[in-house]
Design a protein around this motif. Structure first.
Motif, PDB file in Angstrom:
ATOM      1  N   THR A  27       0.825  -1.205   0.000  1.00 36.99           N
ATOM      2  CA  THR A  27       0.000   0.000   0.000  1.00 36.99           C
ATOM      3  C   THR A  27       0.858   1.254   0.000  1.00 36.99           C
ATOM      4  O   THR A  27       0.588   2.222  -0.713  1.00 36.99           O
ATOM      5  N   SER A  28       1.917   1.225   0.805  1.00 35.40           N
ATOM      6  CA  SER A  28       2.760   2.415   0.868  1.00 35.40           C
ATOM      7  C   SER A  28       3.460   2.644  -0.470  1.00 35.40           C
ATOM      8  O   SER A  28       3.618   3.787  -0.903  1.00 35.40           O
ATOM      9  N   ILE A  29       3.842   1.554  -1.142  1.00 36.15           N
ATOM     10  CA  ILE A  29       4.471   1.706  -2.462  1.00 36.15           C
ATOM     11  C   ILE A  29       3.490   2.336  -3.437  1.00 36.15           C
ATOM     12  O   ILE A  29       3.820   3.272  -4.174  1.00 36.15           O
ATOM     13  N   VAL A  30       2.245   1.841  -3.430  1.00 38.43           N
ATOM     14  CA  VAL A  30       1.229   2.369  -4.344  1.00 38.43           C
ATOM     15  C   VAL A  30       0.983   3.842  -4.050  1.00 38.43           C
ATOM     16  O   VAL A  30       0.887   4.667  -4.962  1.00 38.43           O
ATOM     17  N   LEU A  31       0.882   4.172  -2.766  1.00 36.11           N
ATOM     18  CA  LEU A  31       0.650   5.569  -2.394  1.00 36.11           C
ATOM     19  C   LEU A  31       1.801   6.441  -2.874  1.00 36.11           C
ATOM     20  O   LEU A  31       1.601   7.552  -3.376  1.00 36.11           O
ATOM     21  N   LEU A  32       3.022   5.910  -2.724  1.00 37.55           N
ATOM     22  CA  LEU A  32       4.203   6.656  -3.147  1.00 37.55           C
ATOM     23  C   LEU A  32       4.159   6.907  -4.660  1.00 37.55           C
ATOM     24  O   LEU A  32       4.398   8.021  -5.130  1.00 37.55           O
ATOM     25  N   LEU A  33       3.830   5.839  -5.404  1.00 36.00           N
ATOM     26  CA  LEU A  33       3.755   5.970  -6.863  1.00 36.00           C
ATOM     27  C   LEU A  33       2.672   6.969  -7.255  1.00 36.00           C
ATOM     28  O   LEU A  33       2.874   7.835  -8.104  1.00 36.00           O
ATOM     29  N   ALA A  34       1.499   6.866  -6.623  1.00 37.10           N
ATOM     30  CA  ALA A  34       0.395   7.771  -6.939  1.00 37.10           C
ATOM     31  C   ALA A  34       0.781   9.206  -6.622  1.00 37.10           C
ATOM     32  O   ALA A  34       0.533  10.121  -7.408  1.00 37.10           O
ATOM     33  N   GLY A  35       1.416   9.389  -5.458  1.00 38.42           N
ATOM     34  CA  GLY A  35       1.846  10.735  -5.082  1.00 38.42           C
ATOM     35  C   GLY A  35       2.861  11.283  -6.072  1.00 38.42           C
ATOM     36  O   GLY A  35       2.805  12.455  -6.458  1.00 38.42           O
ATOM     37  N   GLY A  36       3.773  10.427  -6.512  1.00 38.22           N
ATOM     38  CA  GLY A  36       4.757  10.871  -7.488  1.00 38.22           C
ATOM     39  C   GLY A  36       4.117  11.252  -8.804  1.00 38.22           C
ATOM     40  O   GLY A  36       4.476  12.253  -9.415  1.00 38.22           O
ATOM     41  N   LEU A  37       3.106  10.475  -9.224  1.00 37.75           N
ATOM     42  CA  LEU A  37       2.405  10.783 -10.471  1.00 37.75           C
ATOM     43  C   LEU A  37       1.705  12.135 -10.369  1.00 37.75           C
ATOM     44  O   LEU A  37       1.804  12.971 -11.261  1.00 37.75           O
ATOM     45  N   VAL A  38       1.000  12.348  -9.251  1.00 38.09           N
ATOM     46  CA  VAL A  38       0.286  13.606  -9.067  1.00 38.09           C
ATOM     47  C   VAL A  38       1.272  14.768  -9.052  1.00 38.09           C
ATOM     48  O   VAL A  38       1.057  15.807  -9.672  1.00 38.09           O
ATOM     49  N   ALA A  39       2.396  14.572  -8.336  1.00 40.37           N
ATOM     50  CA  ALA A  39       3.397  15.638  -8.257  1.00 40.37           C
ATOM     51  C   ALA A  39       3.945  15.949  -9.645  1.00 40.37           C
ATOM     52  O   ALA A  39       4.110  17.115 -10.014  1.00 40.37           O
ATOM     53  N   ALA A  40       4.204  14.904 -10.435  1.00 40.91           N
ATOM     54  CA  ALA A  40       4.727  15.114 -11.786  1.00 40.91           C
ATOM     55  C   ALA A  40       3.712  15.864 -12.638  1.00 40.91           C
ATOM     56  O   ALA A  40       4.056  16.771 -13.392  1.00 40.91           O
ATOM     57  N   MET A  41       2.423  15.494 -12.507  1.00 41.38           N
ATOM     58  CA  MET A  41       1.391  16.165 -13.296  1.00 41.38           C
ATOM     59  C   MET A  41       1.279  17.629 -12.900  1.00 41.38           C
ATOM     60  O   MET A  41       1.184  18.510 -13.749  1.00 41.38           O
ATOM     61  N   VAL A  42       1.276  17.885 -11.588  1.00 41.29           N
ATOM     62  CA  VAL A  42       1.195  19.275 -11.125  1.00 41.29           C
ATOM     63  C   VAL A  42       2.394  20.058 -11.631  1.00 41.29           C
ATOM     64  O   VAL A  42       2.282  21.203 -12.079  1.00 41.29           O
TER      65      VAL A  42
END
Ligand code: ZN
Length: 103
Positions: free
Chosen positions: A7-22
């Motif tokens: 779960t933490s890996i998925v959250l990390l990946l999702a957060g990274g994706l959002v950060a990259a998009m922003v």
């Protein structure tokens, strides 16, 4: 234990994706002149397909050829007859009202 890890890996990946998009959105809005390729990418990501001409100003000169291609294709259309104004479609070889040859 593994679930928490995954779960933490998925959250990390999702957060990274959002950060990259922003990050990309900020780049595209702040310095649109300096990052045309990123702006195009972001435009394509967020509904740019609806307005491809706006995404690439250089493509506006090709509108005529694109329109010509559409006229040659088999795409359905309905438009007034150039002679009498009655609606004709792609299925009409000749205008049903005045007999004008359309194709
Ligand atoms: Zn006609």
């Amino acid at each position: 234990m593994m679930n928490v890890f995954a779960t933490s890996i998925v959250l990390l990946l999702a957060g990274g994706l959002v950060a990259a998009m922003v990050f990309m959105i900020r780049l595209s809005t702040d310095d649109s002149d300096k990052h045309p390729e990123i702006k195009q990418f972001v435009t394509a990501l967020f509904g740019g397909a609806a307005s491809p001409v706006q995404a690439d100003p250089a493509a506006s000169g090709q509108q005529e050829s694109a329109a010509a291609r559409d006229a040659l294709s088999e795409e359905p259309f309905t438009e007034p007859c150039p002679a009498c104004g009655d609606p004709v479609t792609h299925q009409h070889v000749e205008c049903p009202s005045c007999g004008l040859r359309l194709i």
